[in-house]
Write a protein that holds these residues in place. Structure first.
Motif, PDB file in Angstrom:
ATOM      1  N   PRO A  31      10.519  -3.441   1.413  1.00  0.00           N
ATOM      2  CA  PRO A  31       9.097  -3.513   1.097  1.00  0.00           C
ATOM      3  C   PRO A  31       8.672  -4.773   0.348  1.00  0.00           C
ATOM      4  N   GLN A  32       9.563  -5.347  -0.465  1.00  0.00           N
ATOM      5  CA  GLN A  32       9.192  -6.572  -1.183  1.00  0.00           C
ATOM      6  C   GLN A  32       8.950  -7.713  -0.196  1.00  0.00           C
ATOM      7  N   LYS A  33       9.766  -7.809   0.837  1.00  0.00           N
ATOM      8  CA  LYS A  33       9.574  -8.835   1.871  1.00  0.00           C
ATOM      9  C   LYS A  33       8.267  -8.575   2.617  1.00  0.00           C
ATOM     10  N   ALA A  34       7.994  -7.316   2.923  1.00  0.00           N
ATOM     11  CA  ALA A  34       6.739  -6.962   3.596  1.00  0.00           C
ATOM     12  C   ALA A  34       5.547  -7.362   2.732  1.00  0.00           C
ATOM     13  N   LYS A  35       5.656  -7.105   1.446  1.00  0.00           N
ATOM     14  CA  LYS A  35       4.578  -7.444   0.506  1.00  0.00           C
ATOM     15  C   LYS A  35       4.309  -8.947   0.516  1.00  0.00           C
ATOM     16  N   GLU A  36       5.358  -9.738   0.525  1.00  0.00           N
ATOM     17  CA  GLU A  36       5.209 -11.197   0.575  1.00  0.00           C
ATOM     18  C   GLU A  36       4.501 -11.634   1.860  1.00  0.00           C
ATOM     19  N   LEU A  37       4.874 -11.016   2.976  1.00  0.00           N
ATOM     20  CA  LEU A  37       4.254 -11.368   4.249  1.00  0.00           C
ATOM     21  C   LEU A  37       2.800 -10.918   4.299  1.00  0.00           C
ATOM     22  N   PHE A  38       2.500  -9.733   3.775  1.00  0.00           N
ATOM     23  CA  PHE A  38       1.110  -9.289   3.724  1.00  0.00           C
ATOM     24  C   PHE A  38       0.288 -10.213   2.826  1.00  0.00           C
ATOM     25  N   ASP A  39       0.864 -10.651   1.702  1.00  0.00           N
ATOM     26  CA  ASP A  39       0.166 -11.594   0.830  1.00  0.00           C
ATOM     27  C   ASP A  39      -0.153 -12.887   1.577  1.00  0.00           C
ATOM     28  N   GLU A  40       0.799 -13.356   2.352  1.00  0.00           N
ATOM     29  CA  GLU A  40       0.581 -14.571   3.141  1.00  0.00           C
ATOM     30  C   GLU A  40      -0.549 -14.350   4.150  1.00  0.00           C
ATOM     31  N   LEU A  41      -0.547 -13.205   4.787  1.00  0.00           N
ATOM     32  CA  LEU A  41      -1.622 -12.886   5.738  1.00  0.00           C
ATOM     33  C   LEU A  41      -2.978 -12.857   5.034  1.00  0.00           C
ATOM     34  N   LEU A  42      -3.047 -12.197   3.893  1.00  0.00           N
ATOM     35  CA  LEU A  42      -4.309 -12.104   3.164  1.00  0.00           C
ATOM     36  C   LEU A  42      -4.804 -13.469   2.712  1.00  0.00           C
ATOM     37  N   GLU A  43      -3.888 -14.358   2.440  1.00  0.00           N
ATOM     38  CA  GLU A  43      -4.259 -15.699   1.987  1.00  0.00           C
ATOM     39  C   GLU A  43      -4.649 -16.608   3.155  1.00  0.00           C
ATOM     40  N   LYS A  44      -3.841 -16.623   4.195  1.00  0.00           N
ATOM     41  CA  LYS A  44      -4.029 -17.582   5.283  1.00  0.00           C
ATOM     42  C   LYS A  44      -4.854 -17.053   6.447  1.00  0.00           C
ATOM     43  N   HIS A  45      -4.919 -15.734   6.588  1.00  0.00           N
ATOM     44  CA  HIS A  45      -5.612 -15.127   7.738  1.00  0.00           C
ATOM     45  C   HIS A  45      -6.457 -13.954   7.248  1.00  0.00           C
ATOM     46  N   GLU A  46      -7.368 -14.236   6.343  1.00  0.00           N
ATOM     47  CA  GLU A  46      -8.116 -13.156   5.706  1.00  0.00           C
ATOM     48  C   GLU A  46      -8.987 -12.366   6.672  1.00  0.00           C
ATOM     49  N   ASN A  47      -9.254 -12.884   7.858  1.00  0.00           N
ATOM     50  CA  ASN A  47     -10.055 -12.150   8.831  1.00  0.00           C
ATOM     51  C   ASN A  47      -9.227 -11.246   9.735  1.00  0.00           C
ATOM     52  N   TYR A  48      -7.916 -11.232   9.556  1.00  0.00           N
ATOM     53  CA  TYR A  48      -7.061 -10.355  10.361  1.00  0.00           C
ATOM     54  C   TYR A  48      -7.126  -8.953   9.762  1.00  0.00           C
ATOM     55  N   ILE A  49      -8.005  -8.156  10.296  1.00  0.00           N
ATOM     56  CA  ILE A  49      -8.402  -6.883   9.691  1.00  0.00           C
ATOM     57  C   ILE A  49      -7.260  -5.871   9.565  1.00  0.00           C
ATOM     58  N   GLY A  50      -6.305  -5.891  10.473  1.00  0.00           N
ATOM     59  CA  GLY A  50      -5.205  -4.935  10.423  1.00  0.00           C
ATOM     60  C   GLY A  50      -4.374  -5.021   9.158  1.00  0.00           C
ATOM     61  N   THR A  51      -4.399  -6.151   8.522  1.00  0.00           N
ATOM     62  CA  THR A  51      -3.609  -6.369   7.311  1.00  0.00           C
ATOM     63  C   THR A  51      -4.033  -5.462   6.170  1.00  0.00           C
ATOM     64  N   TYR A  52      -5.317  -5.246   6.036  1.00  0.00           N
ATOM     65  CA  TYR A  52      -5.855  -4.600   4.841  1.00  0.00           C
ATOM     66  C   TYR A  52      -5.339  -3.170   4.646  1.00  0.00           C
ATOM     67  N   TYR A  53      -5.296  -2.413   5.696  1.00  0.00           N
ATOM     68  CA  TYR A  53      -4.844  -1.027   5.608  1.00  0.00           C
ATOM     69  C   TYR A  53      -3.407  -0.963   5.090  1.00  0.00           C
ATOM     70  N   HIS A  54      -2.518  -1.701   5.726  1.00  0.00           N
ATOM     71  CA  HIS A  54      -1.097  -1.637   5.372  1.00  0.00           C
ATOM     72  C   HIS A  54      -0.791  -2.322   4.046  1.00  0.00           C
ATOM     73  N   ALA A  55      -1.450  -3.439   3.790  1.00  0.00           N
ATOM     74  CA  ALA A  55      -1.208  -4.149   2.530  1.00  0.00           C
ATOM     75  C   ALA A  55      -1.659  -3.298   1.344  1.00  0.00           C
ATOM     76  N   ALA A  56      -2.823  -2.689   1.442  1.00  0.00           N
ATOM     77  CA  ALA A  56      -3.314  -1.851   0.343  1.00  0.00           C
ATOM     78  C   ALA A  56      -2.389  -0.658   0.114  1.00  0.00           C
ATOM     79  N   ALA A  57      -1.948  -0.032   1.197  1.00  0.00           N
ATOM     80  CA  ALA A  57      -1.043   1.111   1.067  1.00  0.00           C
ATOM     81  C   ALA A  57       0.271   0.693   0.404  1.00  0.00           C
ATOM     82  N   LEU A  58       0.774  -0.457   0.758  1.00  0.00           N
ATOM     83  CA  LEU A  58       2.026  -0.930   0.165  1.00  0.00           C
ATOM     84  C   LEU A  58       1.855  -1.228  -1.320  1.00  0.00           C
TER      85      LEU A  58
END
Length: 106
Positions: free
Chosen positions: A35-62
């Protein structure tokens, strides 16, 4: 976690480093066992691809799983606002339902 799938996704990422779906797919692969690796990747998505909507559900849950509830709350709210702005009704319903459940867990 499927090591072959991760290796293939890593290869795709090298070929298309700016593709948010590949980063998203990697993050979801790592979510259960690393999960720590997933968290890092979700953080990267939120930073670099903030319009990729699928990220928000999984990142928030994590983040909620990591007991970082303030950050999870912010991610849910930002995702809901983005889904509303972009007229993504399915994602909006999913995020709103997840956010409501998140709030009740508090």
């Amino acid at each position: 976690m499927n090591e072959d799938r991760i290796a293939q996704l890593q290869k795709f990422r090298e070929e298309s480093p700016d593709d948010p779906f590949i980063l998203y797919a990697l993050a979801t692969e790592y979510k259960e066992e690393t999960p720590q690796k997933a968290k890092e990747l979700f953080d990267e998505l939120l930073e670099k691809h903030e319009n990729y909507i699928g990220t928000y559900y999984h990142a928030a849950a994590l983040y909620a799983e990591f007991f970082e509830r303030d950050i999870a709350d912010e991610i849910y709210q930002k995702g809901i606002a983005l889904a509303q702005k972009n007229g993504e009704h399915h994602a909006l319903r999913e995020l709103q339902n997840a956010y409501t459940n998140f709030q009740f867990e508090e």
